[in-house]
Design an enzyme around this catalytic site. Sequence first.
Site, PDB file in Angstrom:
ATOM      1  CB  SER A  85      -0.904   0.047   1.251  1.00  0.00           C
ATOM      2  OG  SER A  85      -0.424   0.045   2.483  1.00  0.00           O
ATOM      3  CE  LYS A 125      -2.796   2.449   4.934  1.00  0.00           C
ATOM      4  NZ  LYS A 125      -2.727   1.852   3.649  1.00  0.00           N
TER       5      LYS A 125
END
Length: 205
Positions: A35, A106
């Site tokens: 991701s 993230k």
Amino acid sequence: MRPARRWLLEIGVAVLLVMLLRIFVMESFHVPSDSMAPTIEPGDRVVVTKIGAADIARGDVIVFDGTDTFAVADRTPFASDGLIGRILSGAASTLSIRLGEQDFLKRVAGVGGDHLTCTPEGGLVVNGDQVTEPWLEPGTAACDTPFDVEVPQGRLFVLGDNRSDSADSRAHLGDPGGGMVPVEDVVGHVSWRYWPLDRLGGLEH
């Protein structure tokens, strides 16, 4: 003191120091997904710095506990928010076990008070300014579908660098809290990659 007893004491002190270092200073994480590619690839191992974890700026790569925002998980009785719980969690982490937590890695796109908009054609805009995102693969759109959000104070809006394959704040806009991560849930900043060796080095923010 007998040599054997002294040896055991020294080992115990060393283990305690390592545990305290992981709890309060830094911690190692293994990255299982893509991701955050190409910045961080599956299988990478990174060091997270916990000092100054609450001092967060746009563009920072962070690890946070998404138990209450990104994942459905119950904390075990051993993973309390108190000192004992933190020590026990640190001991489990030393053994590569994370009790009752769902950790995510993230990049911070917005902090408290920010207004974010995004369209596939126009890219990411924060507070009216177009954001340059050099960490995206060339030709990658900043978002697949448009969004328009206000980030509450004390919260963060986070995105994965691999925008087409990242379940980040965008995927939780309709959930309670709107996918905004509380600052107090941040474990720390990702400061260094130490594996694989051919990609050893710090991260650009």
